[in-house]
Design a protein around this motif. Structure first.
Motif, PDB file in Angstrom:
ATOM      1  N   GLY A  30      33.670  29.476  63.297  1.00 43.56           N
ATOM      2  CA  GLY A  30      34.327  30.762  63.123  1.00 43.56           C
ATOM      3  C   GLY A  30      35.248  31.105  64.278  1.00 43.56           C
ATOM      4  O   GLY A  30      35.350  30.370  65.254  1.00 43.56           O
ATOM      5  N   GLU A  31      35.904  32.252  64.132  1.00 39.21           N
ATOM      6  CA  GLU A  31      36.891  32.688  65.120  1.00 39.21           C
ATOM      7  C   GLU A  31      36.697  34.172  65.418  1.00 39.21           C
ATOM      8  O   GLU A  31      36.622  34.995  64.505  1.00 39.21           O
ATOM      9  CB  GLU A  31      38.294  32.453  64.563  1.00 39.21           C
ATOM     10  N   PHE A  32      36.613  34.488  66.714  1.00 34.96           N
ATOM     11  CA  PHE A  32      36.578  35.866  67.197  1.00 34.96           C
ATOM     12  C   PHE A  32      37.855  36.071  68.003  1.00 34.96           C
ATOM     13  O   PHE A  32      38.012  35.464  69.063  1.00 34.96           O
ATOM     14  CB  PHE A  32      35.366  36.094  68.108  1.00 34.96           C
ATOM     15  N   SER A  33      38.779  36.889  67.522  1.00 29.64           N
ATOM     16  CA  SER A  33      40.030  37.088  68.265  1.00 29.64           C
ATOM     17  C   SER A  33      40.575  38.497  68.047  1.00 29.64           C
ATOM     18  O   SER A  33      40.339  39.119  67.013  1.00 29.64           O
ATOM     19  CB  SER A  33      41.081  36.056  67.849  1.00 29.64           C
ATOM     20  N   GLY A  34      41.261  39.002  69.081  1.00 33.99           N
ATOM     21  CA  GLY A  34      41.901  40.306  68.995  1.00 33.99           C
ATOM     22  C   GLY A  34      40.950  41.482  68.911  1.00 33.99           C
ATOM     23  O   GLY A  34      41.331  42.552  68.450  1.00 33.99           O
ATOM     24  N   ASN A  35      39.714  41.321  69.377  1.00 33.52           N
ATOM     25  CA  ASN A  35      38.726  42.408  69.347  1.00 33.52           C
ATOM     26  C   ASN A  35      38.702  43.134  70.684  1.00 33.52           C
ATOM     27  O   ASN A  35      39.098  42.578  71.708  1.00 33.52           O
ATOM     28  CB  ASN A  35      37.344  41.828  69.021  1.00 33.52           C
TER      29      ASN A  35
END
Length: 186
Positions: A30-35
């Protein structure tokens, strides 16, 4: 899955809270970005054990600590994946609401961290200064050893107690550098 553009006080995309006996949670892709969050731009762990073996945590922001991940009272295992391009916006040694240094552009660990496998933690900042994996010295340690299976690259910074009469109260000497497996060439 993709966690993008979320905002919260703690854990911009994911907040995990449990007891000290909680079973581990796992992230394998998965991807966690721009949080964004005050603590833990992408992920905040409070008394909840997390094992990361893949995926990316990139381009997240925290106001005070843990641009990518902020942990408190729990263990974090980094076995794979990439944590890079995250930031803490407060000045690196500025005042914060929890009276902790604004550090850990990638990871702020207020408990044990284990690193092995292909984990990469690099290119993160706090207050505009390189700050990748920050270990608070209050009950925190880097667990384990670099094994032949470790193929990653991790930027590490931690506080050392000052010597002399201020040793019990002052934690100001910053140490930092990268650790890699010498058998792996970059």
């Amino acid at each position: 899955g993709r966690f993008f553009g979320n905002r919260a006080l703690e854990g911009g995309a994911l907040y995990l809270k449990g007891s000290s006996n909680s079973e581990s949670q796992k992230i394998s892709g998965g991807e966690f970005s721009g949080n964004f969050a005050d603590w833990g731009g992408a992920i905040c762990l409070a008394w909840k054990y997390l094992r990361i073996s893949g995926g990316s945590i990139e381009g997240n922001t925290a106001a005070y600590g843990g641009g990518g991940i902020y942990t408190y009272g729990t263990r974090l295992d980094l076995l794979g994946g990439r944590i890079s391009g995250n930031a803490v916006t407060a000045q690196a040694w500025g005042e914060t609401p929890k009276n902790r240094p604004a550090q850990g552009g990638g990871v702020y660990a207020y408990r044990d961290v284990s690193v092995d496998g292909s984990a990469v933690v690099e290119g993160n900042t706090a207050g505009g200064v390189q700050s990748n994996l920050y270990l608070s010295t209050v009950g925190t340690s880097l667990v384990g050893e670099i094994t032949k299976q470790f193929t990653g690259r991790v930027g590490l910074s931690f506080q050392m107690p000052e010597e002399g009469p201020t040793a019990a109260t002052g934690l100001r000497v910053m140490k930092s550098g990268y650790f890699t497996n010498p058998a792996v060439s970059w």
